[in-house]
Design a protein around this motif. Structure first.
Motif, mmCIF file in Angstrom:
data_model
loop_
_atom_site.group_PDB
_atom_site.id
_atom_site.type_symbol
_atom_site.label_atom_id
_atom_site.label_comp_id
_atom_site.label_asym_id
_atom_site.label_seq_id
_atom_site.Cartn_x
_atom_site.Cartn_y
_atom_site.Cartn_z
ATOM 1 N N SER A 1 0.846 -1.189 0.000
ATOM 2 C CA SER A 1 0.000 0.000 0.000
ATOM 3 C C SER A 1 0.882 1.240 0.000
ATOM 4 O O SER A 1 1.913 1.282 0.670
ATOM 5 C CB SER A 1 -0.898 -0.008 1.242
ATOM 6 N N LEU A 2 0.498 2.231 -0.778
ATOM 7 C CA LEU A 2 1.190 3.509 -0.775
ATOM 8 C C LEU A 2 0.216 4.615 -1.152
ATOM 9 O O LEU A 2 -0.832 4.354 -1.743
ATOM 10 C CB LEU A 2 2.396 3.512 -1.712
ATOM 11 N N MET A 3 0.570 5.819 -0.797
ATOM 12 C CA MET A 3 -0.255 6.981 -1.104
ATOM 13 C C MET A 3 0.455 7.815 -2.165
ATOM 14 O O MET A 3 1.667 8.073 -2.063
ATOM 15 C CB MET A 3 -0.492 7.821 0.149
ATOM 16 N N MET A 4 -0.297 8.233 -3.186
ATOM 17 C CA MET A 4 0.271 9.048 -4.260
ATOM 18 C C MET A 4 -0.589 10.294 -4.430
ATOM 19 O O MET A 4 -1.814 10.216 -4.447
ATOM 20 C CB MET A 4 0.300 8.275 -5.575
ATOM 21 N N SER A 5 0.049 11.412 -4.579
ATOM 22 C CA SER A 5 -0.695 12.647 -4.805
ATOM 23 C C SER A 5 -1.271 12.646 -6.217
ATOM 24 O O SER A 5 -0.720 12.020 -7.132
ATOM 25 C CB SER A 5 0.217 13.858 -4.617
ATOM 26 N N VAL A 6 -2.376 13.341 -6.387
ATOM 27 C CA VAL A 6 -2.962 13.486 -7.714
ATOM 28 C C VAL A 6 -1.961 14.149 -8.657
ATOM 29 O O VAL A 6 -1.858 13.792 -9.841
ATOM 30 C CB VAL A 6 -4.269 14.301 -7.633
ATOM 31 N N LYS A 7 -1.197 15.092 -8.137
ATOM 32 C CA LYS A 7 -0.183 15.771 -8.954
ATOM 33 C C LYS A 7 0.825 14.770 -9.508
ATOM 34 O O LYS A 7 1.171 14.810 -10.700
ATOM 35 C CB LYS A 7 0.526 16.833 -8.120
ATOM 36 N N SER A 8 1.296 13.855 -8.682
ATOM 37 C CA SER A 8 2.268 12.849 -9.140
ATOM 38 C C SER A 8 1.654 11.925 -10.184
ATOM 39 O O SER A 8 2.290 11.576 -11.180
ATOM 40 C CB SER A 8 2.769 12.028 -7.953
ATOM 41 N N LEU A 9 0.400 11.526 -9.972
ATOM 42 C CA LEU A 9 -0.270 10.646 -10.925
ATOM 43 C C LEU A 9 -0.471 11.341 -12.264
ATOM 44 O O LEU A 9 -0.367 10.709 -13.324
ATOM 45 C CB LEU A 9 -1.607 10.174 -10.359
ATOM 46 N N ARG A 10 -0.753 12.627 -12.224
ATOM 47 C CA ARG A 10 -0.929 13.373 -13.472
ATOM 48 C C ARG A 10 0.361 13.399 -14.302
ATOM 49 O O ARG A 10 0.326 13.481 -15.516
ATOM 50 C CB ARG A 10 -1.378 14.799 -13.179
#
Length: 512
Positions: free
Chosen positions: A262-271
């Motif tokens: 499990s990890l958390m990714m910012s929407v900015k990074s995914l974009r």
């Protein structure tokens, strides 16, 4: 009604209905029933995202026999389900579902969801949508359907999908019109959209038009559907614009309830990231993405040539002798990776590969009349291809003449196009060092050095082996992270994906 008893009857009827259809028929309509345990996990997880005492307006746009609806009835009280609507395009399943659930408040429509009219009122729209949409690839969609779906999707979701998009992409976007504000959606879909170009609009929708909550990628070696060769993901989102600095939960392997990673990714990074499946591989492998060079900075990468009929155009020495084919139209070609027992291919004085069973590619650019006059034995062999229907195959009939091949000169470095980790080598991909003039078919990726690297290799031929060794030091995680994975753990790399792989040791070797 007794929900447990009805579920037992549903499972039995599902098996009977599936057996009444051929695998090809079910593939064409993308009918892959959701496993019982998985459907239960999905509804259990949905329950954790909903208010304590919800008033559920449920929608399943691809109902089947009702695996999700059955799980819903087992997890929630009847008083909590104020409305339940389903769509099923195939009456083979739909009629049986109506009988199964006739004692409940379910309103099941035997109709094409993509052509149905959504409710006008938000109060009539779903606040819980759970769906395993049909996995119908674009090859099975008519030109008329593609244009219609593209138009409807753009009108509803504001994005224009490629005509290469599978039907599930349209289902997800069209459902936007059926969801109430702040409604919850859970989609069980292939992971393909996360890595391919046609999936970019879907990712844009998930990041910009709704609040993406979580994506769980199942283990690619644990195929969720026994007869569907695709890797599955569970995508959860809320119909609301994403808040500032929103982060998304990405989970991998294990179950939806108990993932292994499990990890958390910012929407900015995914974009800013084209390939979303790489995060799980990087997390598992611990490799850093901070590298100075991409392979595309050093090589032009192309797929090997596609003959359209390898059995006809790729010949053994014995076949060449038996058919007395002229040598000027034959070029050495590598066997497929599973028949290539070495990773370094030596050459004889004429540049031919030193292999136990050499193969040759037949290619001729001369017009038929000239072949018939000057090379009667070749002409006789080509007539075999005409009788076998080779000339009328898609690739062949689009070449002139049909027995000529696309130009793919030999390359000093090759990479296998696909592979699994559970082989004797334990690696999904192989880099090959080729000292010969042999070309390769499209089961290989061919790496042609760009001018600076090519000059360095020309000045110091001994660097070829060092470059090859450096390529082999690229981690499996880095390669798999750029590529895509299919059901059963089959990994694939397209030229652009291999080109995106980060590498530094080649740079060190050539000291540019």
């Amino acid at each position: 009604m007794n929900v447990t008893l009805t579920e037992s009857r549903r499972v039995l009827r599902q098996l009977q209905l599936d057996e009444a259809k051929t695998k090809a028929e079910r593939n064409k309509l993308g009918q892959f029933a959701t496993p019982i345990a998985l459907a239960a996990d999905i509804i259990k997880y949905a329950k954790t995202l909903l208010p304590t005492d919800p008033k559920i307006r449920f929608l399943d746009p691809a109902f089947g026999t009702g695996a999700f609806y059955s799980a819903l009835l087992q997890q929630f009280l009847p008083s909590q389900i104020v409305k339940a609507v389903g769509y099923e395009v195939d009456s083979h399943y739909g009629n049986e579902s109506i009988k199964l659930w006739c004692e409940t408040s379910l309103k099941l429509h035997i109709a094409d969801f993509t052509q149905a009219v959504p409710p006008n009122s938000d109060l009539a729209k779903a606040n819980l949508l759970i769906c395993n949409p049909p996995y119908v690839r674009h090859h099975h969609l008519s030109r008329v359907d593609k244009v219609r779906l593209q138009r409807v999707t753009e009108e509803i979701a504001g994005i224009k999908l490629s005509q290469l998009a599978s039907l599930y992409c349209h289902f997800l976007c069209i459902s936007d019109a059926w969801m109430a504000p702040d409604g919850l959606a859970g989609w069980l879909i292939p992971t393909g959209f996360m890595d391919v170009n046609y999936g970019q609009p879907i990712k844009d929708y998930l990041l910009n038009r709704v609040t993406l909550l979580r994506i769980h990628c199942f283990d690619p070696t644990d195929v969720q559907f026994e007869d569907a060769l695709c890797t599955s993901a569970m995508v959860w989102f809320k119909k609301a614009l994403p808040p500032a600095n929103h982060v998304v939960k990405l989970t991998y392997q294990g179950s939806l309830i108990e993932p292994k990673m499990s990890l958390m990714m910012s929407v900015k990074s995914l974009r800013q990231t084209a390939n979303w499946t790489q995060f799980g591989l990087v997390s598992a492998g611990g490799n850093s993405p901070e590298q100075p060079l991409k392979l595309s900075d050093l090589f032009t990468i192309k797929r090997g040539l596609a003959t359209g009929a390898n059995r006809f155009f790729v010949l053994t020495s014995e076949q060449v002798y038996d058919y007395q084919l002229p040598k000027e139209f034959l070029k050495p070609i590598l066997p497929s990776p599973r028949f290539l027992g070495v990773d370094e291919i030596e050459a004889d004085p004429w540049g031919n590969p030193i292999l136990e069973n050499p193969l040759f590619l037949l290619s001729c650019d001369l017009p038929p009349d000239e072949v018939k006059t000057k090379y009667p034995m070749l002409w006789d062999y080509l007539q075999r291809g005409v009788k076998q229907g080779i000339r009328d195959r898609y690739l062949c009939k689009h070449r002139s003449p049909w027995y000529s091949q696309e130009k793919r000169p030999s390359s000093p470095f090759l990479c296998t196009y696909m592979g699994r980790r559970d082989t004797g080598r334990g690696k999904p991909f192989r880099f090959i060092l080729n000292h010969s003039r042999a070309t390769a078919t499209n089961v290989y990726l061919m790496l042609y050095p760009l001018p600076i690297l090519a000059q360095a290799l020309l000045d110091k031929p001994e660097l070829n082996k060092q470059v090859w060794q450096a390529l082999n030091q690229i981690s499996d995680q880095a390669l798999m992270g750029e590529g895509r994975v299919y059901g059963g753990g089959l990994h694939k790399l397209e030229p652009r994906e291999l080109g995106n792989t980060l590498v530094e040791k080649v740079f060190d070797i050539i000291s540019i």
